[in-house]
Design a protein around this motif. Structure first.
Motif, PDB file in Angstrom:
ATOM      1  N   THR A 151      -6.996  33.698  19.189  1.00  0.00           N
ATOM      2  CA  THR A 151      -8.278  34.293  18.846  1.00  0.00           C
ATOM      3  C   THR A 151      -9.340  33.806  19.815  1.00  0.00           C
ATOM      4  OG1 THR A 151      -8.839  32.511  17.294  1.00  0.00           O
ATOM      5  CG2 THR A 151      -7.683  34.429  16.405  1.00  0.00           C
ATOM      6  N   ALA A 152     -10.262  34.692  20.168  1.00  0.00           N
ATOM      7  CA  ALA A 152     -11.328  34.361  21.111  1.00  0.00           C
ATOM      8  C   ALA A 152     -12.679  34.689  20.503  1.00  0.00           C
ATOM      9  CB  ALA A 152     -11.155  35.139  22.415  1.00  0.00           C
ATOM     10  N   GLU A 153     -13.685  33.919  20.899  1.00  0.00           N
ATOM     11  CA  GLU A 153     -15.027  34.147  20.405  1.00  0.00           C
ATOM     12  C   GLU A 153     -15.635  35.397  21.036  1.00  0.00           C
ATOM     13  OE1 GLU A 153     -17.425  30.730  21.020  1.00  0.00           O
ATOM     14  OE2 GLU A 153     -16.060  29.362  19.974  1.00  0.00           O
ATOM     15  N   ARG A 251     -10.318  43.857  18.993  1.00  0.00           N
ATOM     16  CA  ARG A 251     -11.555  43.134  18.710  1.00  0.00           C
ATOM     17  C   ARG A 251     -11.988  43.432  17.293  1.00  0.00           C
ATOM     18  NH1 ARG A 251     -16.122  45.502  21.788  1.00  0.00           N
ATOM     19  NH2 ARG A 251     -15.091  44.670  23.643  1.00  0.00           N
ATOM     20  N   GLY A 252     -12.421  42.408  16.560  1.00  0.00           N
ATOM     21  CA  GLY A 252     -12.884  42.593  15.200  1.00  0.00           C
ATOM     22  C   GLY A 252     -14.326  43.059  15.138  1.00  0.00           C
ATOM     23  N   LYS A 253     -14.788  43.389  13.953  1.00  0.00           N
ATOM     24  CA  LYS A 253     -16.133  43.913  13.764  1.00  0.00           C
ATOM     25  C   LYS A 253     -17.196  42.929  14.228  1.00  0.00           C
ATOM     26  CE  LYS A 253     -19.103  46.025  10.248  1.00  0.00           C
ATOM     27  NZ  LYS A 253     -19.202  46.465   8.827  1.00  0.00           N
ATOM     28  N   SER A 254     -16.948  41.634  14.070  1.00  0.00           N
ATOM     29  CA  SER A 254     -17.939  40.627  14.436  1.00  0.00           C
ATOM     30  C   SER A 254     -17.968  40.348  15.935  1.00  0.00           C
ATOM     31  CB  SER A 254     -17.656  39.321  13.692  1.00  0.00           C
ATOM     32  OG  SER A 254     -16.429  38.773  14.115  1.00  0.00           O
ATOM     33  N   GLY A 255     -16.997  40.905  16.689  1.00  0.00           N
ATOM     34  CA  GLY A 255     -16.996  40.732  18.135  1.00  0.00           C
ATOM     35  C   GLY A 255     -15.914  39.823  18.669  1.00  0.00           C
ATOM     36  N   GLY A 256     -15.199  39.112  17.806  1.00  0.00           N
ATOM     37  CA  GLY A 256     -14.113  38.246  18.256  1.00  0.00           C
ATOM     38  C   GLY A 256     -12.885  39.065  18.633  1.00  0.00           C
ATOM     39  N   THR A 257     -12.171  38.626  19.672  1.00  0.00           N
ATOM     40  CA  THR A 257     -10.972  39.327  20.156  1.00  0.00           C
ATOM     41  C   THR A 257      -9.734  38.497  19.847  1.00  0.00           C
ATOM     42  OG1 THR A 257     -12.216  40.394  21.932  1.00  0.00           O
ATOM     43  CG2 THR A 257      -9.836  40.300  22.197  1.00  0.00           C
ATOM     44  N   ALA A 258      -8.620  39.161  19.613  1.00  0.00           N
ATOM     45  CA  ALA A 258      -7.372  38.454  19.316  1.00  0.00           C
ATOM     46  C   ALA A 258      -6.196  39.240  19.857  1.00  0.00           C
ATOM     47  CB  ALA A 258      -7.214  38.262  17.809  1.00  0.00           C
TER      48      ALA A 258
END
Length: 275
Positions: A151-153, A251-258
């Motif tokens: 997971t990435a910020e 990428r999730g709704k909050s902007g984090g990528t995985a």
């Protein structure tokens, strides 16, 4: 009881995607037995088997009709060669980035900086998503199962390997999602819900949660109220940038990528990546 807020769901915020409160949900345990161990079998797929399928294609050359000195019509291409060269270069960069992620999933030894750079290349490529959903969720139930690897910020500034076993199952045919965090003999926390798909965006709503402690049977907590609406971008969602038979990037709704690695359930609570 009211509907849970999106920010409390697992895998939807960064860093450290949070576990939902008791008013929220995760996997569909009715599809398998909690009393028999769950194992995932390595899928025999050659490295980069599906990579080229999603790569950018060189643009079709534009044409222009002209008359030569004898009055005969001729057709010439007006597509700049540099455009084709840029597309080919981007395709090569995507292929190399996919290799980096697959190596990271296999060894968990690839440096975070390399993974972040690979994720950035894949996000910017804007690959064709036309077959993403079927690859992610299969053509029939129970769909496909994926293990979270990294997971990435937001803005890909920092990232790390996910420290515990977290698995998601996407069922494109039934439009269902299962999420689970598995802690070996200590038990597990699983959620179940429904999904919708729009181009490359998968939105989801969780409906119930199952909790299991040690050898005891799991118990279910349903979310209050009945909400049959279609999931939308007002709910938690993933934007998918790459999916093949081995890995998936979103990428999730909050902007984090995985990114996830494909795995296959056999029985029980243990999971094994395809590598």
């Amino acid at each position: 009881m009211g509907s849970p807020t999106p920010s409390t769901y697992l895998f939807t915020s960064s860093p450290g995607w949070r576990i939902p409160t008791s008013s929220q949900t995760f996997i569909q345990p009715s599809k398998f037995s909690f009393e028999n161990p769950l194992y995932l079998k390595i899928t025999e797929t050659p490295l980069l088997k599906s990579t080229n399928h999603y790569l950018l294609r060189s643009p079709r050359p534009a044409t222009r009709g002209t008359l030569n000195d004898e009055g005969q019509s001729t057709i010439t291409s007006t597509t700049p060669l540099v455009v084709q060269e840029e597309v080919e270069l981007l395709n090569k960069e995507v292929e190399e980035s996919v290799k980096v992620l697959k190596n990271a999933a296999k060894t968990r030894k690839v440096a975070a900086e390399e993974i972040l750079a690979a994720l950035s290349v894949i996000e910017k490529a804007k690959l064709d998503p036309s077959q993403f959903l079927e690859t992610l969720g299969g053509s029939k139930s129970p769909g496909n199962t994926w293990m979270l690897i990294f997971t990435a910020e937001k803005r890909l500034e920092r990232g790390k390997y996910f420290p515990i076993t977290a698995v998601q199952r996407f069922d494109a045919a039934a439009k269902r999602i299962e999420n689970g965090v598995y802690l070996g003999s200590l038990g597990c926390l699983t959620f179940e819900g429904r999904i919708s798909w729009n181009t490359r965006i998968l939105a989801f709503i969780f409906e119930c949660i199952w909790i299991k402690f040690g050898p005891f049977k799991p118990f279910e907590i349903n979310f209050g109220g009945k909400d049959d609406r279609e999931p939308s971008n007002k709910d938690p969602f993933f934007i998918w940038f790459y999916i093949d038979e081995e890995i998936a990037v979103a990428r999730g709704k909050s902007g984090g990528t995985a990114f996830w690695v494909r795995c296959k359930r056999i029985a029980g609570y243990s999971f094994l990546s395809m590598f």
